[in-house]
Design a protein around this motif. Structure first.
Motif, short mmCIF file in Angstrom:
data_model
loop_
_atom_site.label_atom_id
_atom_site.label_comp_id
_atom_site.label_asym_id
_atom_site.label_seq_id
_atom_site.Cartn_x
_atom_site.Cartn_y
_atom_site.Cartn_z
N TYR A 204 0.80 -1.21 0.00
CA TYR A 204 0.00 0.00 0.00
C TYR A 204 0.84 1.28 0.00
O TYR A 204 0.31 2.38 -0.14
CB TYR A 204 -0.93 0.03 1.22
N THR A 205 2.13 1.13 0.21
CA THR A 205 2.98 2.32 0.31
C THR A 205 3.30 2.87 -1.07
O THR A 205 3.30 2.15 -2.07
CB THR A 205 4.30 2.00 1.03
N SER A 206 3.57 4.15 -1.11
CA SER A 206 3.93 4.85 -2.35
C SER A 206 4.81 6.03 -1.97
O SER A 206 4.90 6.40 -0.80
CB SER A 206 2.67 5.34 -3.07
N PRO A 207 5.48 6.66 -2.95
CA PRO A 207 6.27 7.86 -2.63
C PRO A 207 5.45 8.92 -1.90
O PRO A 207 5.94 9.60 -1.00
CB PRO A 207 6.73 8.34 -4.01
N ASN A 208 4.19 9.07 -2.29
CA ASN A 208 3.34 10.07 -1.63
C ASN A 208 3.11 9.76 -0.17
O ASN A 208 3.02 10.67 0.67
CB ASN A 208 1.98 10.15 -2.35
N TYR A 209 3.02 8.48 0.16
CA TYR A 209 2.84 8.05 1.55
C TYR A 209 4.03 8.48 2.41
O TYR A 209 3.85 9.05 3.50
CB TYR A 209 2.66 6.54 1.57
N TYR A 210 5.24 8.23 1.92
CA TYR A 210 6.45 8.60 2.68
C TYR A 210 6.56 10.12 2.81
O TYR A 210 6.93 10.64 3.87
CB TYR A 210 7.70 8.04 1.99
N LEU A 211 6.25 10.83 1.74
CA LEU A 211 6.34 12.29 1.78
C LEU A 211 5.31 12.88 2.73
O LEU A 211 5.60 13.82 3.48
CB LEU A 211 6.14 12.87 0.38
N ALA A 212 4.09 12.32 2.70
CA ALA A 212 3.04 12.83 3.58
C ALA A 212 3.44 12.71 5.05
O ALA A 212 3.26 13.65 5.84
CB ALA A 212 1.72 12.08 3.32
N LYS A 213 4.00 11.57 5.43
CA LYS A 213 4.39 11.37 6.83
C LYS A 213 5.55 12.29 7.22
O LYS A 213 5.57 12.85 8.32
CB LYS A 213 4.78 9.90 7.05
N GLY A 261 8.85 3.66 15.50
CA GLY A 261 8.22 2.94 14.41
C GLY A 261 7.14 3.68 13.66
O GLY A 261 6.48 3.11 12.80
N PHE A 262 6.94 4.97 13.95
CA PHE A 262 5.94 5.74 13.19
C PHE A 262 6.46 6.10 11.81
O PHE A 262 5.72 6.06 10.82
CB PHE A 262 5.56 7.01 13.95
N LEU A 263 7.73 6.48 11.74
CA LEU A 263 8.33 6.91 10.47
C LEU A 263 9.36 5.90 10.00
O LEU A 263 10.20 5.45 10.78
CB LEU A 263 8.99 8.29 10.66
N GLU A 264 9.31 5.56 8.73
CA GLU A 264 10.31 4.67 8.16
C GLU A 264 11.66 5.37 8.07
O GLU A 264 11.72 6.60 8.03
CB GLU A 264 9.87 4.21 6.76
N ARG A 265 12.72 4.59 8.03
CA ARG A 265 14.06 5.16 7.89
C ARG A 265 14.22 5.79 6.50
O ARG A 265 13.74 5.26 5.50
CB ARG A 265 15.13 4.08 8.07
N GLU A 266 14.87 6.96 6.45
CA GLU A 266 15.18 7.66 5.21
C GLU A 266 13.95 7.81 4.32
O GLU A 266 13.93 7.36 3.17
CB GLU A 266 16.31 6.94 4.46
N PRO A 267 12.90 8.43 4.81
CA PRO A 267 11.64 8.51 4.07
C PRO A 267 11.72 9.29 2.76
O PRO A 267 11.02 8.96 1.80
CB PRO A 267 10.69 9.19 5.06
N GLY A 271 10.70 8.11 -0.84
CA GLY A 271 9.74 8.91 -1.58
C GLY A 271 10.30 9.47 -2.86
O GLY A 271 9.69 10.35 -3.48
N ASN A 272 11.49 8.99 -3.25
CA ASN A 272 12.14 9.41 -4.51
C ASN A 272 12.32 10.93 -4.59
O ASN A 272 12.21 11.52 -5.68
CB ASN A 272 11.34 8.93 -5.74
N SER A 273 12.59 11.56 -3.45
CA SER A 273 12.62 13.02 -3.43
C SER A 273 13.86 13.61 -2.78
O SER A 273 14.04 14.83 -2.82
CB SER A 273 11.39 13.56 -2.67
#
Length: 403
Positions: A204-213, A261-267, A271-273
């Motif tokens: 379910y994860t996507s670049p937008n998911y990592y950026l949003a968090k 554990g809320f945020l993944e490492r190197e988000p 997120g390709n950003s």
């Protein structure tokens, strides 16, 4: 200047800087190459609004706290605990910079100049940007330019100094090995990935998911910092401790959110950003060069040299003294402190180059790396990513407006 043309020019300059840095094995940092090209371009007629015209400037300014959340997520507390001696030496080096600059430097180059110089010398881009912004807000364009140039030039001191110290340390290691000394390997502590609060299943994860968090945590850091700054305890020291700068808060929340554990490492990387945001952030750093004349550069060159010399001396004194107490050799201790002058990836590159240059075979190279690389990686993170950011948050409010 047209936005697309401005972006193209900026990224061409970045590419040239990267090529030169790679070709010279980082002896000539990309920051220096890019700064020289941008300065020359401005003097030859390129619009001083280049960075703002590209629209990258605003993106970079907004994303400072986001980048610090990302940097905080990279922190491995287990490795820091395992390398506690390195942590103390690196922190001591920063203290040495501050003490020597504020005590001796203030009387030579002036109090405000010494205050502005300390965080960039203790770290790098983010600290330099914080001090540059603080100087601009009170109309001190001379100090803004100085903060930018310190970020650009400090690598010319740090790289050769660390290389020299690590070569001496490497030779000491090989000498001890020849005498039959048994070494314990500094192994990297595995990072813990804990799913405890809110992490979506991988599909379910996507670049937008990592950026949003990441942006969410940066937003919380900004709001929380603004709230804390309104608190008045009535005690100066407590006010300093409570009124945490938003950049420092972003770093802290990045560390905490990744550890729980809320945020993944190197988000941002996931997120390709990361590359784009870093490129945008650098336009804010280089923005301090716009409008700087050759005369402006010459006027602050001597104070920069003095501050770098005093800062390096402060690093040497404190890191070696603390290293002696902790039974860490003087060359290794000085190299740990000197990591403040360049940080990662320089700490990795220099360690690799020294090991290859000193070792006579693969076994010796692996031994040297096992003894110096973990220490240098932790040292670079402590100084550049944590110490300098915290220091800038404390010192920035102390700059006074020009009369």
């Amino acid at each position: 200047m047209d936005a697309l043309h401005a972006i193209l020019f900026i990224f061409v300059v970045y590419t040239i800087g990267d090529v030169v840095a790679t070709a010279t094995k980082s002896i000539v940092p990309s920051l220096f190459v890019c700064s020289a090209i941008f300065l020359g371009a401005f003097w030859l007629g390129i619009p001083e609004t280049l960075f703002k015209d590209s629209l990258l400037f605003n993106v970079g300014a907004v994303c400072v706290t986001t980048l610090l959340v990302h940097m905080g997520s990279m922190l491995n507390l287990g490795q820091l605990i395992a390398q506690w001696k390195t942590l103390l030496i690196a922190a001591g080096g920063i203290v040495g910079i501050v003490v020597l600059l504020l005590l001796a430097g203030s009387s030579i180059v002036g109090k405000e100049t010494a205050i502005v110089a300390a965080p960039p010398i203790s770290g790098g881009v983010i600290a330099g940007l914080q001090m540059s912004k603080a100087a601009e807000e009170i109309g001190r364009n001379d100090l803004k330019l100085m903060a930018t140039l310190l970020v650009v030039l400090q690598g010319f001191v740090g790289y050769p100094l660390a290389s020299f110290c690590l070569r001496r340390e490497s030779n000491r290691i090989l000498k001890l090995k020849a005498q039959g000394h048994a070494f314990t390997e500094d192994k990297e502590v595995e990072r813990r990935e804990i799913r405890t609060i809110f992490q979506l299943p991988h599909h379910y994860t996507s670049p937008n998911y990592y950026l949003a968090k990441t942006f969410f945590i940066a937003f919380i850091a900004t709001v929380l910092s603004g709230f804390l700054k309104q608190i008045d305890t009535g005690v100066f020291i407590l006010n300093v401790l409570v009124r945490i700068d938003k950049n420092v808060m972003a770093l802290i929340l990045g560390i905490v959110s990744a550890e729980i554990g809320f945020l993944e490492r190197e988000p941002l990387s996931k997120g390709n950003s990361f590359g784009f945001i870093m490129a945008a952030l650098m336009t804010v750093v280089y923005g301090g060069l716009a409008g700087a004349s050759p005369q402006d550069i010459l006027e602050i060159l001597i104070p920069i040299v003095i501050c770098l010399a005093l800062g390096t001396l402060g690093i040497g004194i404190m890191s070696i003294l603390i290293g002696k107490v902790l039974k860490i050799g003087p060359w290794m201790a000085f190299a740990i402190g000197a990591s403040a002058l360049f940080g990662f990836p320089g700490t990795y590159i220099v360690s690799q180059e020294v090991a290859r240059g000193v070792a006579k075979n693969e076994e010796e190279e692996e031994l040297i790396l096992s003894q110096i690389l973990p220490k240098m990686l932790v040292a670079g993170f402590v100084t550049v990513s944590i110490g300098s950011v915290v220091l800038a948050g404390i010192l920035a409010p102390m700059i006074t407006p020009a009369m």
